[in-house]
Write a protein that holds these residues in place. Structure first.
Motif, PDB file in Angstrom:
ATOM      1  N   SER A  11       1.208  -1.121   0.435  1.00 14.37           N
ATOM      2  CA  SER A  11       0.054   0.288  -0.312  1.00 14.37           C
ATOM      3  C   SER A  11       0.517   0.961  -0.165  1.00 14.37           C
ATOM      4  O   SER A  11       2.636   1.142   0.456  1.00 14.37           O
ATOM      5  CB  SER A  11      -1.164   0.188   1.047  1.00 14.37           C
ATOM      6  OG  SER A  11      -0.703   0.075   2.865  1.00 14.37           O
ATOM      7  N   ILE A  12       0.141   2.425  -0.466  1.00 12.41           N
ATOM      8  CA  ILE A  12       1.029   3.649  -0.810  1.00 12.41           C
ATOM      9  C   ILE A  12       0.486   4.185   0.862  1.00 12.41           C
ATOM     10  O   ILE A  12      -0.431   3.888   1.329  1.00 12.41           O
ATOM     11  CB  ILE A  12       0.400   4.479  -1.367  1.00 12.41           C
ATOM     12  CG1 ILE A  12       0.626   4.031  -2.230  1.00 12.41           C
ATOM     13  CG2 ILE A  12       0.628   5.984  -1.264  1.00 12.41           C
ATOM     14  CD1 ILE A  12      -0.249   4.111  -3.703  1.00 12.41           C
ATOM     15  N   LYS A  13       1.748   4.385   1.469  1.00 11.02           N
ATOM     16  CA  LYS A  13       1.988   4.927   2.792  1.00 11.02           C
ATOM     17  C   LYS A  13       0.923   6.805   3.001  1.00 11.02           C
ATOM     18  O   LYS A  13       0.499   7.222   3.695  1.00 11.02           O
ATOM     19  CB  LYS A  13       3.317   5.773   3.317  1.00 11.02           C
ATOM     20  CG  LYS A  13       3.916   4.168   3.623  1.00 11.02           C
ATOM     21  CD  LYS A  13       4.980   4.370   5.093  1.00 11.02           C
ATOM     22  CE  LYS A  13       5.282   3.015   5.199  1.00 11.02           C
ATOM     23  NZ  LYS A  13       7.076   3.322   6.244  1.00 11.02           N
ATOM     24  N   GLY A  14       2.061   7.744   2.156  1.00 16.42           N
ATOM     25  CA  GLY A  14       0.886   8.926   1.582  1.00 16.42           C
ATOM     26  C   GLY A  14       0.993   9.549   0.504  1.00 16.42           C
ATOM     27  O   GLY A  14       1.333   9.660   0.297  1.00 16.42           O
ATOM     28  N   PHE A  15       0.057  10.682   0.435  1.00 14.02           N
ATOM     29  CA  PHE A  15       0.139  11.169  -0.914  1.00 14.02           C
ATOM     30  C   PHE A  15       0.105  13.261  -0.362  1.00 14.02           C
ATOM     31  O   PHE A  15      -0.050  13.686   0.224  1.00 14.02           O
ATOM     32  CB  PHE A  15      -1.881  11.240  -1.671  1.00 14.02           C
ATOM     33  CG  PHE A  15      -1.993   9.692  -2.158  1.00 14.02           C
ATOM     34  CD1 PHE A  15      -1.144   9.989  -3.544  1.00 14.02           C
ATOM     35  CD2 PHE A  15      -2.913   9.021  -2.203  1.00 14.02           C
ATOM     36  CE1 PHE A  15      -1.457   8.440  -4.407  1.00 14.02           C
ATOM     37  CE2 PHE A  15      -2.678   7.752  -2.383  1.00 14.02           C
ATOM     38  CZ  PHE A  15      -1.768   7.547  -3.553  1.00 14.02           C
ATOM     39  N   ALA A  16       1.024  13.469  -1.049  1.00  9.77           N
ATOM     40  CA  ALA A  16       0.713  15.151  -1.373  1.00  9.77           C
ATOM     41  C   ALA A  16      -0.726  15.454  -1.705  1.00  9.77           C
ATOM     42  O   ALA A  16      -0.601  14.714  -3.396  1.00  9.77           O
ATOM     43  CB  ALA A  16       2.096  15.786  -1.673  1.00  9.77           C
ATOM     44  N   PHE A  17      -1.738  16.478  -1.471  1.00  9.65           N
ATOM     45  CA  PHE A  17      -2.519  16.683  -2.175  1.00  9.65           C
ATOM     46  C   PHE A  17      -2.938  18.104  -2.125  1.00  9.65           C
ATOM     47  O   PHE A  17      -2.858  18.705  -1.256  1.00  9.65           O
ATOM     48  CB  PHE A  17      -4.091  15.461  -0.966  1.00  9.65           C
ATOM     49  CG  PHE A  17      -4.844  16.425  -1.342  1.00  9.65           C
ATOM     50  CD1 PHE A  17      -5.624  15.937  -2.567  1.00  9.65           C
ATOM     51  CD2 PHE A  17      -6.085  17.338  -0.781  1.00  9.65           C
ATOM     52  CE1 PHE A  17      -7.337  15.666  -3.261  1.00  9.65           C
ATOM     53  CE2 PHE A  17      -7.076  17.294  -0.784  1.00  9.65           C
ATOM     54  CZ  PHE A  17      -7.823  16.894  -1.885  1.00  9.65           C
TER      55      PHE A  17
END
Length: 870
Positions: free
Chosen positions: A44-50
């Motif tokens: 899974s992906i830990k985090g997104f810049a949004f």
């Protein structure tokens, strides 16, 4: 029964041709968009810049996402990640609360710039939210504020210390790795270091980018061993300019993200992928690539999967299907109706139609595939217009090309006919208009008319507005010597140019005349001119019988050879093509016109400087038949130099625009013209308009290149998918002429090259004629000089000064682009290619001027002056 079977066969064959071509183009789309396979990423992906701006929103225009839109985005991201990084709250005040509702842990950004009041308000808002919201884990005080130059390191430190005193949660500031190394004192004022690792901006190839990013990570970790490192941004754009070895593409974005996520070190890293969703508004401040860093496009669709094949263009199948469907009907129609073409020829033309439609589909889909600003849309519109015009010209040339190569035989091929008996010959009045012509040249024409093998004719010499008696008195004397059959008229202050003189000739024509012949002042005619062509008028609907223009005394000079063969191309190829459907271009020499038809349309039009072509069109509009007899029955002189033929071609283009403006209602509205005749006249004008468009495109390319160099963030390079077909069209169009020459005429390759150079070198003059003809109502008839006039050293540059200026500008534009942006990027290579192709007409014009200055060559052994055309 036989007819039904024949119809069924034609229908089946036409459908088969259209379907096969459509399927072939679908297969080609498939081959060009074959998926690329990279390592899969299962974790899974830990985090997104949004950033949550929609396709049509931008903080620069004050259009912000609604809470409902933000909630939809957060619901989308929460399916694949647990953490979110934001950049500010002023524009989306409810974003942090909404993130909590979607169980996302947030690193909340405080946007800092040069506005101190705004900065203080931003700090207060985020600090207050952080105190109330448990899911706001960390604070990011500033994003690349030092890199942008909005804050100095000292100013940023003041803000960092202030926020640390206001909140007990960890704080940091986000900057690229090199900023942290340059200003290590920043580390003392943060709880963790947030580093941006974007190898694309450093020109690192995609295949080496992940390892490069991790090396930079390790460099930061080594420099600050006691600080936690958070990767605030890491990613790759799917579109944008090439930087060094870094190529932005969907393949490379997928490759970078997959390789990063599957790397054995990644599970131990704290990171935010750059970025969650494409942000079209960033084009204005970050340049072309700024909009394309998202894992999702601006329509919230995944750009690629984390496992399996990566399709270069997810929409290729829809585009290919649309192109095939749109082209299917015209391909079917040409395959059905062109029964006198070979099957190979019908495949050829159908393939050209499909290629043009596919290219236009690519262009029309650019706003779907790219996020375009209003400025980009204007540029795209110009490019699509250029593509459309190029395609129209290409198809008209392709039809002509195919008819020459693939048609079994001409249905309307007219030949010289047996002459009438002397007592049955219709009376012919031959009109020769002249102005300031060398008397010896005109006398040679008069003497050739005196030798005609025809009994019933007269010759009217119509000299208009020649002031120098030394030029017109010898003509008057020669006519007196030849007797009453030759009548000379000297017209001073006479209006209407050549048309005015010819109309005067109609007033004084012998009333017995049934046919009026017109010949230029430099033409030596064959004795059989009248005897073999007049019998065509036995058909009462025949109004015009046209013989080809041909030349003499051209063999010994390079430039005159170029002129001769350039003219030959039209009369050996184009005139047959038009004659097949009674859409003849009448010429002002070697032409015969029925007197009653000429009177019916009120003679020659004095408002038009191409009165001959305009007359032919009016006669066709009246329902008359016009015939072309490809048999050389007279030869004139080629233009004296490049300036002379430029002047002639300018006049033709100007006159063509006069005719277009005057006759366009008949072309498009109610008229006796049939569809084929309308086609030939309209596409005939396309060729002129194509040269005009070339000039517009050249100026547009120069302006766009200047924009690329001066404002690289605002002006992007053209779309590769659209630029490539334009280059292909240009190359294909350039190849058609030489192939037709070789196939239809006994013309050496060196003369084919010379004719091609001259044809291309006249494009600038034609473009000027088109624009001035569209803007002005009246033009001035300028006689094409047939004797050498240019003298002096500067005379060489005079006729081509505009072409030299355009060439220098285009070369400087191409060189500057390569010097300042490099030559590695495909987009730059294509744009330089387009600029280079646009140099060709101007290089050709210089070559023509050089050829005009070359010396005479030794004359070959004498040959018959007049020979039938093959």
């Amino acid at each position: 029964m036989k007819n039904a079977a024949s119809l069924a066969y034609r229908l089946a064959l036409a459908f088969a041709i259209a379907a096969l071509v459509a399927l072939a183009q679908y297969w080609l789309w498939q081959q060009f968009n074959r998926g690329a396979e990279f390592i899969g990423a299962t974790q899974s992906i830990k985090g997104f810049a949004f950033n949550g701006f929609q396709r049509d929103q931008s903080p620069l225009t004050g259009k912000f996402p609604t809470d409902e839109q933000l909630a939809g985005d957060l619901d989308l991201l929460a399916r694949s990640a647990d953490n979110l990084r934001t950049y500010g709250v002023s524009e989306t005040p409810n974003l942090l609360a909404l993130a909590g509702e979607h169980d996302l842990q947030v690193t909340a950004g405080i946007w800092l710039d040069r506005d101190q009041e705004t900065n203080e308000r931003e700090i207060a808002t985020v600090v207050a939210a952080a105190k109330k919201m448990r899911h706001v884990e960390r604070l990011m005080v500033g994003n690349e504020a030092i890199l942008r130059g909005d804050l100095t390191p000292g100013e940023l430190i003041v803000y960092l210390d202030k926020v640390r005193k206001l909140v007990r949660k960890p704080i940091s500031s986000a900057e690229p790795w090199h900023v942290w190394l340059k200003y290590p004192e920043l580390a003392k004022h943060v709880d963790f270091i947030t580093v941006h690792l974007l190898p694309y901006h450093e020109g690192v190839p995609a295949e080496a980018a992940v390892e490069y990013a991790l090396q930079r990570y390790d460099e930061i970790a080594k420099a600050f061993p006691k600080k936690k490192i958070v990767i605030g941004e890491i990613g790759w754009p799917s579109k944008g300019p090439v930087i060094g070895g870094a190529v932005p593409s969907l393949d490379n974005e997928a490759r970078f993200i997959r390789e990063f996520l599957s790397h054995p070190r990644t599970p131990r890293l704290d990171y935010f992928l750059m970025e969650a969703i494409d942000q079209p508004w960033k084009v204005e401040i970050e340049g072309w690539a700024g909009a394309y860093w998202g894992m999702f496009n601006a329509d919230r669709e995944p750009k690629f999967a984390l496992e399996g094949l990566v399709q270069r263009d997810p929409h290729w199948s829809k585009k290919a299907s649309n192109a095939g469907v749109l082209a299917l009907l015209p391909m079917f129609l040409i395959a059905f109706f062109l029964t006198d073409w070979s099957i190979a020829g019908r495949f050829f033309l159908a393939a050209m139609i499909q290629a043009c439609v596919s290219t236009l589909i690519v262009g029309l889909n650019v706003p779907v595939d790219y996020y375009l600003t209003q400025r980009d849309l204007i540029g795209l519109g110009m490019l699509i217009l250029a593509t459309g015009m190029t395609a129209a010209v290409l198809l008209s040339h392709g039809f002509e090309f195919g008819e020459i190569l693939f048609k079994s035989k001409w249905k309307r091929r007219f030949m010289p006919l047996p002459p009438h008996a002397a007592d049955e010959q219709p009376f012919v009045s031959i009109h020769l208009a002249c102005h300031n012509e060398p008397p010896e040249m005109v006398i040679a024409t008069i003497d050739s008319l005196a030798a005609l093998n025809y009994a019933n004719f007269e010759v009217l010499i119509l000299d208009n507005n020649t002031k120098d008696e030394a030029l017109w008195k010898p003509l008057e004397k020669r006519c007196a010597e030849l007797g009453p059959r030759f009548r000379f008229f000297h017209l001073m202050n006479w209006p209407g140019f050549k048309a005015g003189a010819l109309n005067y000739g109609l007033k004084v024509t012998d009333p017995r005349a049934e046919v009026v012949g017109v010949v230029d002042a430099d033409y030596v005619v064959d004795p059989e001119w009248l005897s073999c062509l007049i019998p065509h008028f036995d058909k009462p609907d025949v109004a015009v019988v046209q013989a080809p223009q041909a030349h003499r005394d051209w063999e010994t000079h390079p430039f005159r050879r170029m002129c001769n063969w350039e003219f030959e191309g039209f009369f050996r190829i184009g005139m047959h093509h038009r004659n097949e459907r009674n859409a003849l271009i009448q010429h002002g020499t070697m032409t015969l016109v029925r007197r009653l038809a000429l009177d019916e349309v009120n003679g020659w039009s004095e408002w038009c400087i191409c009165e001959d072509t305009e007359l032919g069109l009016r006669l066709i509009e009246k329902g008359y038949d016009t015939r072309y007899v490809d048999h050389i029955l007279g030869r004139g002189l080629t233009p004296s130099d490049f300036a002379a033929i430029k002047s002639q071609r300018f006049r033709w283009a100007f006159g063509a625009m006069q005719i277009l403006k005057n006759h366009l209602p008949q072309m498009l509205g109610n008229s006796t013209l049939n569809l084929a005749q309308r086609y030939h006249f309209l596409t005939g004008w396309f060729a002129w308009l194509g040269d005009a468009l070339q000039l517009v495109f050249a100026f547009g390319s120069l302006a766009w290149t200047l924009g690329i160099l001066a404002f690289p963030k605002s002006f992007g390079l053209p779309v590769t998918a659209l630029a490539l077909p334009i280059l292909g069209f240009m190359a294909f169009k350039a190849a058609l002429g030489p192939i037709l020459y070789r196939r239809t005429m006994d013309c050496p390759w060196k003369d084919i090259l010379g004719a091609s150079i001259l044809s291309v070198g006249l494009a600038h003059s034609i473009a000027r004629g088109v624009f001035i003809g569209l803007a002005k109502e009246k033009g001035e008839f300028v006689v094409t000089p047939k004797g050498w006039k240019a003298k002096g050293a500067l005379a060489f540059f005079g006729p081509i000064r505009e072409e030299i200026g355009m060439l220098v500008a285009l070369v400087l534009a191409a060189v500057s682009l390569v010097m300042l942006r490099g030559a590695n990027a495909l987009e730059i290579q294509l744009w330089v290619g387009i600029l280079s192709l646009q140099c060709i007409p101007y290089v050709a014009s210089i070559a023509c001027q050089i050829a005009a200055y070359l010396p005479e060559r030794q004359a070959p052994a004498p040959a018959s002056v007049l020979q039938p055309a093959h």
